[in-house]
Design a protein around this motif. Structure first.
Motif, mmCIF file in Angstrom:
data_model
loop_
_atom_site.group_PDB
_atom_site.id
_atom_site.type_symbol
_atom_site.label_atom_id
_atom_site.label_comp_id
_atom_site.label_asym_id
_atom_site.label_seq_id
_atom_site.Cartn_x
_atom_site.Cartn_y
_atom_site.Cartn_z
ATOM 1 N N GLU A 176 0.831 -1.198 0.000
ATOM 2 C CA GLU A 176 0.000 0.000 0.000
ATOM 3 C C GLU A 176 0.873 1.259 0.000
ATOM 4 O O GLU A 176 1.836 1.357 0.732
ATOM 5 N N ARG A 177 0.521 2.202 -0.843
ATOM 6 C CA ARG A 177 1.276 3.454 -0.929
ATOM 7 C C ARG A 177 0.560 4.539 -0.143
ATOM 8 O O ARG A 177 -0.616 4.779 -0.335
ATOM 9 N N MET A 178 1.305 5.206 0.754
ATOM 10 C CA MET A 178 0.769 6.321 1.521
ATOM 11 C C MET A 178 1.017 7.598 0.728
ATOM 12 O O MET A 178 2.098 7.808 0.201
ATOM 13 N N ASN A 179 0.016 8.452 0.637
ATOM 14 C CA ASN A 179 0.134 9.668 -0.159
ATOM 15 C C ASN A 179 0.551 10.894 0.636
ATOM 16 O O ASN A 179 0.910 11.900 0.056
ATOM 17 N N SER A 180 0.466 10.862 1.949
ATOM 18 C CA SER A 180 0.782 12.057 2.716
ATOM 19 C C SER A 180 1.354 11.709 4.083
ATOM 20 O O SER A 180 1.193 10.593 4.580
ATOM 21 N N ILE A 181 2.010 12.701 4.676
ATOM 22 C CA ILE A 181 2.546 12.541 6.032
ATOM 23 C C ILE A 181 1.403 12.236 6.997
ATOM 24 O O ILE A 181 1.514 11.365 7.851
ATOM 25 N N LYS A 182 0.278 12.939 6.836
ATOM 26 C CA LYS A 182 -0.868 12.726 7.720
ATOM 27 C C LYS A 182 -1.376 11.289 7.632
ATOM 28 O O LYS A 182 -1.688 10.679 8.657
ATOM 29 N N ASP A 190 8.095 23.127 21.323
ATOM 30 C CA ASP A 190 7.782 21.965 20.487
ATOM 31 C C ASP A 190 7.800 22.395 19.022
ATOM 32 O O ASP A 190 7.611 23.571 18.695
ATOM 33 N N ILE A 191 8.012 21.408 18.140
ATOM 34 C CA ILE A 191 8.029 21.675 16.704
ATOM 35 C C ILE A 191 6.955 20.811 16.042
ATOM 36 O O ILE A 191 7.165 19.644 15.738
ATOM 37 N N PRO A 192 5.769 21.401 15.840
ATOM 38 C CA PRO A 192 4.701 20.638 15.198
ATOM 39 C C PRO A 192 4.856 20.602 13.680
ATOM 40 O O PRO A 192 5.462 21.480 13.082
ATOM 41 N N VAL A 193 4.279 19.564 13.091
ATOM 42 C CA VAL A 193 4.093 19.494 11.647
ATOM 43 C C VAL A 193 2.619 19.802 11.423
ATOM 44 O O VAL A 193 1.752 19.163 12.023
ATOM 45 N N TYR A 194 2.354 20.802 10.598
ATOM 46 C CA TYR A 194 0.975 21.209 10.369
ATOM 47 C C TYR A 194 0.722 21.405 8.888
ATOM 48 O O TYR A 194 1.646 21.502 8.086
ATOM 49 N N ILE A 195 -0.563 21.423 8.546
ATOM 50 C CA ILE A 195 -0.979 21.499 7.146
ATOM 51 C C ILE A 195 -1.666 22.833 6.901
ATOM 52 O O ILE A 195 -2.622 23.190 7.600
ATOM 53 N N LEU A 196 -1.169 23.557 5.904
ATOM 54 C CA LEU A 196 -1.809 24.811 5.500
ATOM 55 C C LEU A 196 -3.045 24.504 4.662
ATOM 56 O O LEU A 196 -3.208 23.385 4.169
ATOM 57 N N LYS A 197 -3.906 25.487 4.476
ATOM 58 C CA LYS A 197 -5.102 25.305 3.652
ATOM 59 C C LYS A 197 -4.747 24.868 2.239
ATOM 60 O O LYS A 197 -5.506 24.169 1.582
ATOM 61 N N SER A 198 -3.557 25.257 1.770
ATOM 62 C CA SER A 198 -3.100 24.876 0.432
ATOM 63 C C SER A 198 -2.713 23.401 0.348
ATOM 64 O O SER A 198 -2.487 22.881 -0.729
ATOM 65 N N GLY A 199 -2.609 22.721 1.509
ATOM 66 C CA GLY A 199 -2.195 21.318 1.537
ATOM 67 C C GLY A 199 -0.709 21.140 1.799
ATOM 68 O O GLY A 199 -0.237 20.021 1.948
ATOM 69 N N LYS A 200 0.019 22.232 1.885
ATOM 70 C CA LYS A 200 1.470 22.180 2.127
ATOM 71 C C LYS A 200 1.744 21.856 3.594
ATOM 72 O O LYS A 200 1.081 22.376 4.494
ATOM 73 N N TYR A 201 2.745 20.987 3.816
ATOM 74 C CA TYR A 201 3.176 20.647 5.166
ATOM 75 C C TYR A 201 4.260 21.627 5.593
ATOM 76 O O TYR A 201 5.158 21.960 4.826
ATOM 77 N N VAL A 202 4.175 22.062 6.859
ATOM 78 C CA VAL A 202 5.136 23.005 7.418
ATOM 79 C C VAL A 202 5.547 22.499 8.794
ATOM 80 O O VAL A 202 4.738 21.899 9.512
ATOM 81 N N MET A 203 6.802 22.751 9.146
ATOM 82 C CA MET A 203 7.312 22.353 10.455
ATOM 83 C C MET A 203 8.095 23.538 11.024
ATOM 84 O O MET A 203 9.175 23.859 10.528
ATOM 85 N N HIS A 204 7.504 24.215 12.029
ATOM 86 C CA HIS A 204 8.137 25.360 12.676
ATOM 87 C C HIS A 204 7.992 25.235 14.188
ATOM 88 O O HIS A 204 7.200 24.430 14.680
ATOM 89 N N ARG A 205 8.735 26.067 14.921
ATOM 90 C CA ARG A 205 8.795 25.972 16.381
ATOM 91 C C ARG A 205 7.726 26.848 17.064
ATOM 92 O O ARG A 205 7.489 27.979 16.668
#
Length: 150
Positions: A2-8, A50-65
């Protein structure tokens, strides 16, 4: 297989994601395409540093502190940035728990003393980060000009 399409999707299915970093926003901590991150599914409210990984409305993944925790959101800034972002819990899919520096030495983001010290110092320097980053950029350009390499 099975192929996963996203980090989420990976986090939802396995509870953990590992992969190389992309982008310079977390420099000097993380170096693009060199450091292998370990992210786990978020469990409850996060804390300052903490450094979360979050998803913008555009679908882009971001990781900031996280630089400040508020009741309704987190104030977040990339280590190589100066602009604040406001992120809510529903945008977050995981949190960085560690990484392999250059694919070798493991840095524990939850218990590492030096890592915690770096985090506190780097967040404290936020008000003067812009000139620090400009000086580093100038140094890099001079070094490149003199040596022909970065």
């Amino acid at each position: 297989m099975e192929r996963m399409n996203s980090i989420k999707e990976v986090l939802d299915k396995y509870g953990m994601y590992t992969g190389l970093t992309k982008g310079p926003s977390m420099w000097p901590l993380l170096h693009e395409q060199k450091d292998n991150i370990v992210v786990v599914k978020q469990n409850g409210r996060l804390k300052k540093y903490d450094i979360p990984v979050y998803i913008l409305k555009s679908g882009k993944y971001v990781m900031h502190r996280i630089v400040e925790v508020r009741d309704d959101c987190y104030v977040i800034v990339g280590d190589n940035l100066t602009e604040k972002e406001y992120v809510t819990d529903d945008m977050i899919c995981g949190v960085l728990v560690g990484f392999y520096k250059n694919g070798k030495r493991y840095i524990d983001c939850e218990n590492g003393r030096l890592y915690r010290l770096y985090s506190k110092i780097w967040v404290a320097l936020l008000p003067v980060r812009k000139p620090i980053l400009k000086l580093h950029n100038l140094y890099s350009r001079i070094k490149h000009f003199l040596t022909g390499r970065y």
